[in-house]
Structure formats: structure tokens, C-alpha cells
Design a protein around this motif. Sequence first.
Motif, mmCIF file in Angstrom:
data_model
loop_
_atom_site.group_PDB
_atom_site.id
_atom_site.type_symbol
_atom_site.label_atom_id
_atom_site.label_comp_id
_atom_site.label_asym_id
_atom_site.label_seq_id
_atom_site.Cartn_x
_atom_site.Cartn_y
_atom_site.Cartn_z
ATOM 1 N N SER A 109 -2.628 1.506 9.298
ATOM 2 C CA SER A 109 -1.862 0.180 9.320
ATOM 3 C C SER A 109 -2.442 -1.282 8.615
ATOM 4 C CB SER A 109 -1.351 -0.624 10.777
ATOM 5 O OG SER A 109 -2.975 -0.562 11.320
ATOM 6 N N ARG A 110 -3.833 -1.566 7.891
ATOM 7 C CA ARG A 110 -4.178 -2.160 7.418
ATOM 8 C C ARG A 110 -4.052 -1.228 5.454
ATOM 9 N NH1 ARG A 110 -7.821 -5.534 10.579
ATOM 10 N NH2 ARG A 110 -6.043 -6.566 11.932
ATOM 11 N N GLN A 125 -5.143 -4.437 1.477
ATOM 12 C CA GLN A 125 -4.890 -4.996 0.567
ATOM 13 C C GLN A 125 -4.686 -4.860 -0.537
ATOM 14 O OE1 GLN A 125 -8.245 -7.363 1.957
ATOM 15 N NE2 GLN A 125 -9.731 -6.385 0.417
ATOM 16 N N ASP A 137 2.273 -7.641 9.892
ATOM 17 C CA ASP A 137 1.880 -9.472 10.125
ATOM 18 C C ASP A 137 1.059 -8.812 8.280
ATOM 19 O OD1 ASP A 137 3.344 -10.705 12.330
ATOM 20 O OD2 ASP A 137 1.427 -9.025 13.416
ATOM 21 N N PHE A 138 0.955 -10.178 7.735
ATOM 22 C CA PHE A 138 0.225 -10.265 6.082
ATOM 23 C C PHE A 138 -0.103 -11.629 5.868
ATOM 24 C CE2 PHE A 138 4.795 -10.906 5.121
ATOM 25 C CZ PHE A 138 4.511 -11.199 4.287
ATOM 26 N N THR A 139 -0.932 -11.524 5.405
ATOM 27 C CA THR A 139 -1.631 -13.108 4.807
ATOM 28 C C THR A 139 -1.309 -13.243 3.387
ATOM 29 O OG1 THR A 139 -4.006 -12.384 4.800
ATOM 30 C CG2 THR A 139 -3.136 -13.908 6.743
ATOM 31 N N SER A 141 -0.029 -17.666 6.491
ATOM 32 C CA SER A 141 0.122 -15.969 7.905
ATOM 33 C C SER A 141 1.843 -15.547 7.711
ATOM 34 C CB SER A 141 -0.800 -15.945 9.024
ATOM 35 O OG SER A 141 -1.285 -16.393 7.934
ATOM 36 N N THR A 188 4.866 -12.858 9.316
ATOM 37 C CA THR A 188 5.680 -11.689 9.514
ATOM 38 C C THR A 188 7.323 -11.702 8.924
ATOM 39 O OG1 THR A 188 4.644 -12.452 11.613
ATOM 40 C CG2 THR A 188 6.310 -10.315 11.581
ATOM 41 N N VAL A 205 -3.152 -9.715 2.026
ATOM 42 C CA VAL A 205 -3.691 -8.261 3.094
ATOM 43 C C VAL A 205 -2.570 -7.886 3.609
ATOM 44 C CG1 VAL A 205 -5.412 -8.297 4.929
ATOM 45 C CG2 VAL A 205 -5.817 -9.641 2.439
ATOM 46 N N ILE A 206 -2.250 -6.762 4.695
ATOM 47 C CA ILE A 206 -1.255 -6.487 5.216
ATOM 48 C C ILE A 206 -2.561 -6.873 6.191
ATOM 49 C CG2 ILE A 206 -0.412 -4.497 6.224
ATOM 50 C CD1 ILE A 206 1.582 -6.480 3.441
ATOM 51 N N GLN A 207 -2.355 -7.100 7.013
ATOM 52 C CA GLN A 207 -2.753 -6.714 8.770
ATOM 53 C C GLN A 207 -2.603 -6.443 9.889
ATOM 54 O OE1 GLN A 207 -2.998 -10.912 9.185
ATOM 55 N NE2 GLN A 207 -4.663 -11.702 9.015
ATOM 56 N N SER A 208 -0.913 -5.879 9.837
ATOM 57 C CA SER A 208 0.056 -4.246 10.641
ATOM 58 C C SER A 208 1.175 -4.444 10.074
ATOM 59 C CB SER A 208 -0.027 -5.140 11.699
ATOM 60 O OG SER A 208 0.951 -6.572 12.111
#
Length: 156
Positions: free
Chosen positions: A12-13, A15, A50-52, A91, A93, A123-126
Motif C-alpha cells: 500500500s506504499r 514512491q 494519501d500521497f505527497t 500532502s 488525499t 510518495v504514496i503513503q496509503s
Amino acid sequence: VSLGNCWPFQGSRGQAVIRLPAQIQATAVTIHHTSQTDSAFGTFSSAPRDFTISVSLCWALGAGTYPGKALTETCWSLLDEEGEEETLLGSFTYNMQKEPVQTFPLQVQSEHNPRAFQFIKLVIQSNWGNPEYTCIYRVQVHGKRTATTHQPEDMR
């Protein structure tokens, strides 16, 4: 964008550093995913959540910090006021209840001193619940192409 025709990565994460065709002053990023109606199960849990987005002058010079690689002297001179190599532009969503194509405005440095970059880091955080993989269908970076570079004089 067609179902299954994506860049999948495990879990799920994840980059990716995206090289743009030219240096631009980035203003927004658009994320594309398939719609829920395209999914055989009526869900798209593999969509990013969620991503940045961040940038770095050091990546453009091939001098960024990567596992086992330290900052070069040239890169040290490019650090921002807080001593950060990367600059976070936002950041966000991705909302799966909205349209499958969503645009997110980036935090611009300064109107008086805008910076141009040729590399953008996603960067995919979730994701939306899929523990096995996350799919990225399309990423678009919007902005203004610049004629000048923002590299130190000795790097031109």
C-alpha cells in the motif's frame, strides 16, 4: 485509462521520481484512476489514498541522497533554509468518492522567486485498503516551462 493498465507496486506504499521533459515551475498535479463502475467488483481499493509531492535540485544533479550515497558538496550548497534536501510541495488525499481524475494544487515557493524542477517525487503513503498492491494509472504535472535553469554556475 483502462482497467488493469497501470503501474502497480507491491503493498500500500511506494514512491517514484518522475523526470519531466523540461524544467517547469510546477503548479498542480493530476492523478488518474479508473472509476468504480469500471471495476468488476464496484470498488477500487488499489487506488492511492494519501500521497505527497516533493522536489529536489539535488536529483537534477544526480547527487541526491539514495541508499548508500551521501550528499555531494554541490548538493550541500543547494539545501534550503531549514537544511532540507527535498522540498515538500503538498500532502493530499485522492478521494475515491469523487471523479476518477483529480487535480491537486501545489504549494508554490514564492511568486518573486519561483523555482523550476525537472524531477518530481510522488510518495504514496496509503491506498484504499488493498494490502497486496497499489495502482497508479496516470500522473500529470502542470506548470510553466522555464527557459533558464536554476543550477549553480559551475553546473551549467
